[in-house]
Write a protein that holds these residues in place. Structure first.
Motif, PDB file in Angstrom:
ATOM      1  N   PRO A 197       0.799  -1.239   0.000  1.00 18.92           N
ATOM      2  CA  PRO A 197       0.000   0.000   0.000  1.00 18.92           C
ATOM      3  C   PRO A 197       0.831   1.289   0.000  1.00 18.92           C
ATOM      4  N   TYR A 198       2.128   1.178   0.274  1.00 17.32           N
ATOM      5  CA  TYR A 198       2.983   2.382   0.336  1.00 17.32           C
ATOM      6  C   TYR A 198       3.802   2.563  -0.944  1.00 17.32           C
ATOM      7  N   CYS A 199       3.710   1.605  -1.877  1.00 22.62           N
ATOM      8  CA  CYS A 199       4.697   1.519  -2.959  1.00 22.62           C
ATOM      9  C   CYS A 199       4.273   2.278  -4.205  1.00 22.62           C
TER      10      CYS A 199
ATOM     11  N   GLY B  96      16.206  -4.674 -10.706  1.00 22.17           N
ATOM     12  CA  GLY B  96      15.314  -4.170  -9.664  1.00 22.17           C
ATOM     13  C   GLY B  96      13.853  -4.304 -10.080  1.00 22.17           C
ATOM     14  N   GLY B  97      12.966  -3.894  -9.139  1.00 17.49           N
ATOM     15  CA  GLY B  97      11.564  -4.098  -9.474  1.00 17.49           C
ATOM     16  C   GLY B  97      10.644  -3.195  -8.697  1.00 17.49           C
ATOM     17  N   GLY B  98       9.445  -3.726  -8.568  1.00 19.56           N
ATOM     18  CA  GLY B  98       8.998  -5.078  -8.761  1.00 19.56           C
ATOM     19  C   GLY B  98       9.749  -6.073  -7.846  1.00 19.56           C
ATOM     20  N   THR B  99       9.508  -7.316  -8.152  1.00 18.56           N
ATOM     21  CA  THR B  99      10.136  -8.395  -7.404  1.00 18.56           C
ATOM     22  C   THR B  99      10.897  -9.295  -8.365  1.00 18.56           C
TER      23      THR B  99
ATOM     24  N   ALA C 159      15.428  -9.065  -4.038  1.00 15.09           N
ATOM     25  CA  ALA C 159      14.681 -10.273  -3.705  1.00 15.09           C
ATOM     26  C   ALA C 159      13.723  -9.986  -2.563  1.00 15.09           C
ATOM     27  N   ASN C 160      12.554 -10.612  -2.606  1.00 15.71           N
ATOM     28  CA  ASN C 160      11.630 -10.553  -1.474  1.00 15.71           C
ATOM     29  C   ASN C 160      11.796 -11.834  -0.657  1.00 15.71           C
ATOM     30  N   PRO C 161      11.476 -11.778   0.644  1.00 16.27           N
ATOM     31  CA  PRO C 161      11.768 -12.926   1.498  1.00 16.27           C
ATOM     32  C   PRO C 161      10.734 -14.061   1.478  1.00 16.27           C
TER      33      PRO C 161
ATOM     34  N   VAL D 131      17.804  -7.755  -0.114  1.00 13.89           N
ATOM     35  CA  VAL D 131      16.605  -8.409   0.424  1.00 13.89           C
ATOM     36  C   VAL D 131      15.698  -7.355   1.065  1.00 13.89           C
ATOM     37  N   GLY D 132      14.462  -7.264   0.590  1.00 16.23           N
ATOM     38  CA  GLY D 132      13.510  -6.269   1.094  1.00 16.23           C
ATOM     39  C   GLY D 132      12.756  -6.811   2.293  1.00 16.23           C
ATOM     40  N   VAL D 133      13.256  -6.515   3.503  1.00 14.69           N
ATOM     41  CA  VAL D 133      12.648  -7.059   4.729  1.00 14.69           C
ATOM     42  C   VAL D 133      11.598  -6.091   5.278  1.00 14.69           C
ATOM     43  N   GLN D 134      11.939  -4.830   5.340  1.00 12.97           N
ATOM     44  CA  GLN D 134      11.094  -3.701   5.824  1.00 12.97           C
ATOM     45  C   GLN D 134      10.934  -3.682   7.339  1.00 12.97           C
ATOM     46  N   SER D 135      10.607  -4.812   7.965  1.00  8.72           N
ATOM     47  CA  SER D 135      10.472  -4.862   9.432  1.00  8.72           C
ATOM     48  C   SER D 135      10.540  -6.327   9.840  1.00  8.72           C
TER      49      SER D 135
ATOM     50  N   GLY E 293       1.275  -4.580   4.363  1.00 10.54           N
ATOM     51  CA  GLY E 293       0.753  -5.406   3.268  1.00 10.54           C
ATOM     52  C   GLY E 293       1.770  -6.393   2.720  1.00 10.54           C
ATOM     53  N   ARG E 294       2.779  -6.730   3.540  1.00 17.27           N
ATOM     54  CA  ARG E 294       3.820  -7.635   3.036  1.00 17.27           C
ATOM     55  C   ARG E 294       3.308  -9.073   3.006  1.00 17.27           C
ATOM     56  N   VAL E 295       3.832  -9.864   2.060  1.00 21.42           N
ATOM     57  CA  VAL E 295       3.350 -11.235   1.932  1.00 21.42           C
ATOM     58  C   VAL E 295       4.194 -12.206   2.761  1.00 21.42           C
TER      59      VAL E 295
ATOM     60  N   LEU F 255      20.317  -5.487   3.152  1.00 28.70           N
ATOM     61  CA  LEU F 255      19.017  -5.691   3.799  1.00 28.70           C
ATOM     62  C   LEU F 255      18.305  -4.340   3.818  1.00 28.70           C
ATOM     63  N   ASP F 256      17.059  -4.290   3.327  1.00 30.01           N
ATOM     64  CA  ASP F 256      16.259  -3.054   3.353  1.00 30.01           C
ATOM     65  C   ASP F 256      15.319  -3.065   4.552  1.00 30.01           C
ATOM     66  N   LEU F 257      15.327  -1.974   5.298  1.00 32.37           N
ATOM     67  CA  LEU F 257      14.346  -1.775   6.375  1.00 32.37           C
ATOM     68  C   LEU F 257      13.654  -0.440   6.134  1.00 32.37           C
TER      69      LEU F 257
ATOM     70  N   LEU G  85       9.660   5.775   6.020  1.00 30.25           N
ATOM     71  CA  LEU G  85       8.445   5.492   5.231  1.00 30.25           C
ATOM     72  C   LEU G  85       7.880   6.819   4.722  1.00 30.25           C
ATOM     73  N   THR G  86       7.707   6.924   3.417  1.00 30.28           N
ATOM     74  CA  THR G  86       7.096   8.145   2.881  1.00 30.28           C
ATOM     75  C   THR G  86       5.748   7.783   2.268  1.00 30.28           C
ATOM     76  N   ILE G  87       4.814   8.684   2.438  1.00 29.08           N
ATOM     77  CA  ILE G  87       3.492   8.468   1.858  1.00 29.08           C
ATOM     78  C   ILE G  87       3.538   9.086   0.468  1.00 29.08           C
TER      79      ILE G  87
HETATM   80  C1  LIG Z   1      12.163  -1.157  -5.385  1.00 27.38           C
HETATM   81  S1  LIG Z   1      11.717  -1.297  -3.715  1.00 27.38           S
HETATM   82  C2  LIG Z   1      11.311  -2.961  -3.638  1.00 27.38           C
HETATM   83  C3  LIG Z   1      12.148  -4.127  -3.447  1.00 27.38           C
HETATM   84  C4  LIG Z   1      11.335  -5.382  -3.177  1.00 27.38           C
HETATM   85  N1  LIG Z   1      10.310  -5.553  -4.159  1.00 27.38           N
HETATM   86  C5  LIG Z   1      10.662  -5.327  -1.813  1.00 27.38           C
HETATM   87  O1  LIG Z   1       9.583  -4.741  -1.704  1.00 27.38           O
HETATM   88  O2  LIG Z   1      11.195  -5.896  -0.906  1.00 27.38           O
HETATM   89  C6  LIG Z   1      13.188  -1.015  -2.823  1.00 27.38           C
HETATM   90  C7  LIG Z   1      12.998  -0.531  -1.417  1.00 27.38           C
HETATM   91  O3  LIG Z   1      12.436   0.757  -1.364  1.00 27.38           O
HETATM   92  C8  LIG Z   1      11.853   0.961  -0.082  1.00 27.38           C
HETATM   93  N2  LIG Z   1      10.577   1.650  -0.261  1.00 27.38           N
HETATM   94  C9  LIG Z   1       9.610   1.381  -1.169  1.00 27.38           C
HETATM   95  N3  LIG Z   1       8.570   2.232  -1.013  1.00 27.38           N
HETATM   96  C10 LIG Z   1       8.883   3.073   0.008  1.00 27.38           C
HETATM   97  C11 LIG Z   1       8.222   4.161   0.661  1.00 27.38           C
HETATM   98  N4  LIG Z   1       7.030   4.575   0.284  1.00 27.38           N
HETATM   99  N5  LIG Z   1       8.875   4.782   1.675  1.00 27.38           N
HETATM  100  C12 LIG Z   1      10.098   4.373   2.056  1.00 27.38           C
HETATM  101  N6  LIG Z   1      10.761   3.363   1.492  1.00 27.38           N
HETATM  102  C13 LIG Z   1      10.169   2.711   0.478  1.00 27.38           C
HETATM  103  C14 LIG Z   1      11.689  -0.414   0.548  1.00 27.38           C
HETATM  104  O4  LIG Z   1      12.578  -0.538   1.636  1.00 27.38           O
HETATM  105  C15 LIG Z   1      12.078  -1.356  -0.570  1.00 27.38           C
HETATM  106  O5  LIG Z   1      12.693  -2.520  -0.104  1.00 27.38           O
END
Ligand SMILES: C[S@@+](CC[C@H](N)C(=O)[O-])C[C@H]1O[C@@H](n2cnc3c(N)ncnc32)[C@H](O)[C@@H]1O
Ligand code: SF4
Length: 387
Positions: free
Chosen positions: A28-30, A73-76, A108-110, A131-135, A145-147, A169-171, A203-205
């Motif tokens: 929902p944030y992407c 990059g992506g996408g996934t 990569a997604n986890p 690796v997109g972990v986020q939390s 909304g992560r799977v 690692l992405d958070l 996190l940005t809206i």
């Molecule tokens: C191209 S994205 C996606 C990579 C992968 N599909 C995933 O979701 O794990 C790369 C990174 O951008 C960050 N990101 C995406 N949307 C964001 C948002 N609205 N605010 C802050 N970070 C964001 C996330 O940490 C994400 O892992």
């Protein structure tokens, strides 16, 4: 081509970005160019054909230049099969001169079935996983909304560490309802997995997302600043250096591909909605590919994937350069400004003086660096260079 007005003494290093636009579910944030798709319905071969045609049509723009990194990059991208990634990299290697030590990153997604492919991605030639972990908190993962859940995230990061010499690692932080303690728990768990590179984004809206339509309540600004301070302290204590606003790395593990973006290097972007920035001796050009995946495939296969193709105006170059370079802790070399924009230093002398007077940068005869204050007020600092 008519001659442009710039004088670039040398062309910057070149990178290749490849966009793979599908995800299991849209978060929902992407606001990235990502579209929901069941893996069984994904037109993998056709998309790979389109990427090959896209690259071939773009070759005259980068003729003879070495490619130093590839970022898938992506996408996934981890939804693509290892055979598909292998084919993509073979297609690229057969068409461009790839540096022997080129960094090749895949996002990569986890998810579980993706984790089981990590070793095969390595065997296909990928050198670095992101690796997109986020939390690591299941409640936040659901709200985002992560799977995947936190157990899967930990397993995926462990598998990345076992399969790759380096990984990221992405958070994200400042999540809806997040407290300082919860942020500390996320960072503690991330650091316990000893990632050589960590990216932590506020996190940005973003406009046109579900969260923009139904905004969650996010932490107030002062709490978000306190979170960032904690992140910087905790990462530094484990030997991760904050080398860019959102990026932390152990020595030798910086992301070369992103480093090149931040240094205003060149990149050719292929795939749906991909962006490119390519320099020529007298001009800098930006391109965007068609965004919608089906439209992109149809057009790329017919030899016209490009939706927008513009020369960067001379007056926009200082701000575009600063938008990237001032994100780096080390700032930039004045020579790089001259080389990459083709402009004289007099073009930025006035804003540099103003930034220095406000305590936002420090400089000597060779480099300009943002100060702590400049890092904290980055958009104000960058804004001084707007034409
Ligand atoms: C191209 S994205 C996606 C990579 C992968 N599909 C995933 O979701 O794990 C790369 C990174 O951008 C960050 N990101 C995406 N949307 C964001 C948002 N609205 N605010 C802050 N970070 C964001 C996330 O940490 C994400 O892992
Ligand atoms: S999985 Fe990644 S790219 Fe896909 S929608 Fe979520 S954040 Fe965006």
């Amino acid at each position: 081509m008519r001659p442009g007005t710039l004088q670039l003494p040398a062309l910057p290093p070149l990178a290749l970005y490849v966009h793979l636009p599908w995800c299991l579910k849209k978060c929902p944030y992407c606001d990235f160019n990502s579209h929901e798709m069941q893996p069984s319905a994904m037109p993998e071969q056709r998309y790979l054909d389109a990427l090959r045609a896209d690259l071939e049509a773009a070759l005259p723009l980068v003729w003879g230049r070495e490619v130093h990194s590839i970022f898938i990059g992506g996408g996934t991208p981890s939804l693509f099969s290892p055979q598909g990634i292998d084919r993509l990299l073979s297609d690229v290697r057969a068409r461009v001169k790839l540096a022997a030590d080129a960094e090749i990153t895949l996002e990569a997604n986890p998810g579980t079935f993706e984790k089981d492919r990590f070793k095969a991605f390595r065997a296909a030639g990928v050198t670095r996983l992101s690796v997109g972990v986020q939390s690591f908190n299941d409640g936040f993962l659901r709200a985002l909304g992560r799977v995947h859940d936190s157990r899967q995230a930990i397993a995926a990061v462990e598998e990345a560490a076992a399969s790759f010499d380096t990984f990221n690692l992405d958070l994200m932080y400042a999540l809806p309802g997040q407290t300082l303690e919860q942020l500390e728990q996320d960072v503690t768990q991330a650091l316990a997995l000893m990632p050589p590179h960590l990216s932590i984004y506020h996190l940005t809206i973003e406009p046109n997302t579900y969260f923009a339509k139904f905004p969650p309540v996010t932490p107030p600004e002062d709490l978000a600043y306190a979170m960032l301070d904690r992140i910087t302290e905790m990462t530094a204590a484990t030997g991760l250096e904050r080398y860019e606003v959102s990026a932390y790395a152990k020595p030798g593990h910086r992301c070369w591909h992103n480093w090149n973006y931040w240094q205003f290097g060149d990149y050719l972007g292929i795939g749906a909605g991909a962006h490119s920035k390519i320099s020529f001796p007298h001009r800098v050009v930006r391109q965007v590919r068609k965004r919608e995946p089906k439209l992109y495939m149809d057009n790329a296969l017919a030899g016209h994937a490009i939706a927008q193709d513009d020369e960067v105006a001379r007056s926009d170059l200082p701000f575009e350069f600063m938008l990237n370079a001032l994100r780096l802790r080390e700032g930039f070399a004045l020579q790089d400004f001259r080389d990459r924009t083709g402009l004289p230093l007099s073009a930025i002398e006035k804003p540099l003086q103003e930034a220095q007077a406000k305590g936002l940068i420090e400089r000597d005869l060779v480099r300009v660096r943002p100060t702590e204050r400049g890092f904290d007020f980055l958009s104000d600092l960058q804004g001084l260079f707007l034409s």
